[in-house]
Design a protein around this motif. Sequence first.
Motif, mmCIF file in Angstrom:
data_model
loop_
_atom_site.group_PDB
_atom_site.id
_atom_site.type_symbol
_atom_site.label_atom_id
_atom_site.label_comp_id
_atom_site.label_asym_id
_atom_site.label_seq_id
_atom_site.Cartn_x
_atom_site.Cartn_y
_atom_site.Cartn_z
ATOM 1 N N ARG A 28 0.976 -1.161 0.073
ATOM 2 C CA ARG A 28 -0.010 0.057 -0.064
ATOM 3 C C ARG A 28 0.776 1.308 -0.139
ATOM 4 N NH1 ARG A 28 -5.186 -1.264 0.633
ATOM 5 N NH2 ARG A 28 -5.714 1.001 1.178
ATOM 6 N N CYS A 29 0.457 2.164 -0.827
ATOM 7 C CA CYS A 29 1.359 3.527 -0.961
ATOM 8 C C CYS A 29 0.414 4.600 -0.847
ATOM 9 C CB CYS A 29 2.145 3.395 -2.179
ATOM 10 S SG CYS A 29 3.088 2.112 -2.318
ATOM 11 N N PHE A 30 0.940 5.698 -0.581
ATOM 12 C CA PHE A 30 -0.043 7.121 -0.790
ATOM 13 C C PHE A 30 0.287 7.387 -2.210
ATOM 14 C CE2 PHE A 30 0.935 7.633 3.769
ATOM 15 C CZ PHE A 30 -0.342 7.518 4.102
ATOM 16 N N MET A 31 -0.827 7.622 -3.041
ATOM 17 C CA MET A 31 -0.925 8.209 -4.482
ATOM 18 C C MET A 31 -1.496 9.435 -4.621
ATOM 19 S SD MET A 31 -1.595 4.388 -6.084
ATOM 20 C CE MET A 31 -1.585 5.459 -7.661
ATOM 21 N N CYS A 32 -0.847 10.369 -4.877
ATOM 22 C CA CYS A 32 -1.141 11.990 -5.122
ATOM 23 C C CYS A 32 -0.302 12.554 -5.905
ATOM 24 C CB CYS A 32 -1.706 12.481 -4.026
ATOM 25 S SG CYS A 32 -0.290 12.629 -2.528
ATOM 26 N N ASN A 33 -0.661 13.728 -6.264
ATOM 27 C CA ASN A 33 0.193 14.845 -7.011
ATOM 28 C C ASN A 33 -0.234 16.152 -6.667
ATOM 29 O OD1 ASN A 33 0.974 16.414 -9.138
ATOM 30 N ND2 ASN A 33 0.893 14.883 -10.496
ATOM 31 N N SER A 34 0.647 16.953 -6.108
ATOM 32 C CA SER A 34 0.355 18.080 -5.608
ATOM 33 C C SER A 34 -0.367 19.065 -6.441
ATOM 34 C CB SER A 34 1.607 18.942 -4.920
ATOM 35 O OG SER A 34 2.543 19.033 -5.814
ATOM 36 N N ASN A 35 -0.043 18.800 -8.052
ATOM 37 C CA ASN A 35 -0.543 19.747 -9.140
ATOM 38 C C ASN A 35 -2.157 19.245 -9.080
ATOM 39 O OD1 ASN A 35 -0.062 21.640 -11.131
ATOM 40 N ND2 ASN A 35 -0.239 19.655 -12.436
ATOM 41 N N ASP A 43 2.019 17.577 2.367
ATOM 42 C CA ASP A 43 2.091 17.175 3.681
ATOM 43 C C ASP A 43 1.175 16.417 4.140
ATOM 44 O OD1 ASP A 43 3.145 16.771 6.185
ATOM 45 O OD2 ASP A 43 2.907 19.002 6.831
ATOM 46 N N LEU A 44 1.133 15.015 3.762
ATOM 47 C CA LEU A 44 0.120 14.018 4.129
ATOM 48 C C LEU A 44 -0.057 13.927 5.671
ATOM 49 C CD1 LEU A 44 0.616 11.295 1.605
ATOM 50 C CD2 LEU A 44 -1.334 12.781 1.671
ATOM 51 N N ARG A 51 -8.917 12.058 6.118
ATOM 52 C CA ARG A 51 -8.439 12.728 4.711
ATOM 53 C C ARG A 51 -7.073 12.097 4.235
ATOM 54 N NH1 ARG A 51 -8.788 19.416 3.917
ATOM 55 N NH2 ARG A 51 -8.132 19.260 1.797
ATOM 56 N N ARG A 52 -6.229 11.729 4.925
ATOM 57 C CA ARG A 52 -4.819 11.209 4.736
ATOM 58 C C ARG A 52 -5.184 9.707 3.966
ATOM 59 N NH1 ARG A 52 -1.982 11.789 8.790
ATOM 60 N NH2 ARG A 52 -2.819 10.175 10.181
ATOM 61 N N ASN A 53 -6.183 9.017 4.739
ATOM 62 C CA ASN A 53 -6.523 7.893 4.053
ATOM 63 C C ASN A 53 -7.269 7.608 2.480
ATOM 64 O OD1 ASN A 53 -5.687 6.211 6.287
ATOM 65 N ND2 ASN A 53 -7.494 6.159 6.998
ATOM 66 N N GLU A 114 8.536 -0.567 2.496
ATOM 67 C CA GLU A 114 7.473 -0.430 3.555
ATOM 68 C C GLU A 114 6.159 0.051 3.321
ATOM 69 O OE1 GLU A 114 8.534 -2.211 6.255
ATOM 70 O OE2 GLU A 114 10.599 -2.399 5.522
ATOM 71 N N PRO A 115 5.197 -0.522 3.460
ATOM 72 C CA PRO A 115 3.866 -0.154 3.436
ATOM 73 C C PRO A 115 3.771 1.484 3.710
ATOM 74 C CG PRO A 115 3.721 -2.378 4.360
ATOM 75 C CD PRO A 115 5.084 -1.944 4.381
ATOM 76 N N LEU A 116 3.162 2.378 2.749
ATOM 77 C CA LEU A 116 2.754 3.639 3.284
ATOM 78 C C LEU A 116 3.996 4.468 3.949
ATOM 79 C CD1 LEU A 116 -0.452 3.149 5.125
ATOM 80 C CD2 LEU A 116 -0.267 3.769 2.749
ATOM 81 N N CYS A 117 5.237 3.937 3.245
ATOM 82 C CA CYS A 117 6.524 4.650 3.457
ATOM 83 C C CYS A 117 6.732 5.861 2.650
ATOM 84 C CB CYS A 117 7.538 3.709 3.392
ATOM 85 S SG CYS A 117 8.030 3.186 1.774
ATOM 86 N N ASN A 118 5.948 6.192 1.734
ATOM 87 C CA ASN A 118 6.122 7.298 0.980
ATOM 88 C C ASN A 118 5.348 8.752 1.309
ATOM 89 O OD1 ASN A 118 3.640 6.368 0.202
ATOM 90 N ND2 ASN A 118 4.021 7.071 -1.834
ATOM 91 N N SER A 119 5.338 8.765 2.771
ATOM 92 C CA SER A 119 4.553 10.006 3.398
ATOM 93 C C SER A 119 5.828 10.716 3.972
ATOM 94 C CB SER A 119 4.025 9.508 4.680
ATOM 95 O OG SER A 119 4.720 8.933 5.729
#
Length: 150
Positions: A28-35, A43-44, A51-53, A114-119
């Motif tokens: 599981r990863c965070f997926m988003c684009n600030s654009n 800043d998750l 909201r973060r979920n 690691e899961p969700l490590c891209n925060s």
Amino acid sequence: MDARACFGFLLPLVLWISLLVEKGLAIRCFMCNSNLHGSDCSDLMSLDEERRNMYNQECDFLEGNRSYTRCRKMVQEYEEETRIIRQCATQGDDGCIQRTGTYKVKFLYCQCSEPLCNSSGRSQPFLIVAVFSVLLCVFIPSLKDYLFGF
């Protein structure tokens, strides 16, 4: 069980199981684009949990026949604009690489397994399991001697 037997059996078993469980599940990863998502993606960790979920995604749903095993965070800077992209990744080593291009372009690529490590923060569950296992092996024999007098 003495400390030597504990290190010889329990520690490898716990480490092997923790690797098996982590690698057996889709990451599981965070997926988003600030654009596209604005300051939420920048800043998750400052967002509330609900909201973060919204950006917490399982990587196996993505199109293509790929095996997603890592998370990635990219920071792209061009003149006064900074863009952050968080996504799933299929290859590469854990760690960060910084690149500078022409015309004031900078890139920072960070990957982790690691899961969700891209925060914003970094989690190290594997390291925690390893340290806990070593502590168990050191203190259980001493505790047995203290409690039972063996």
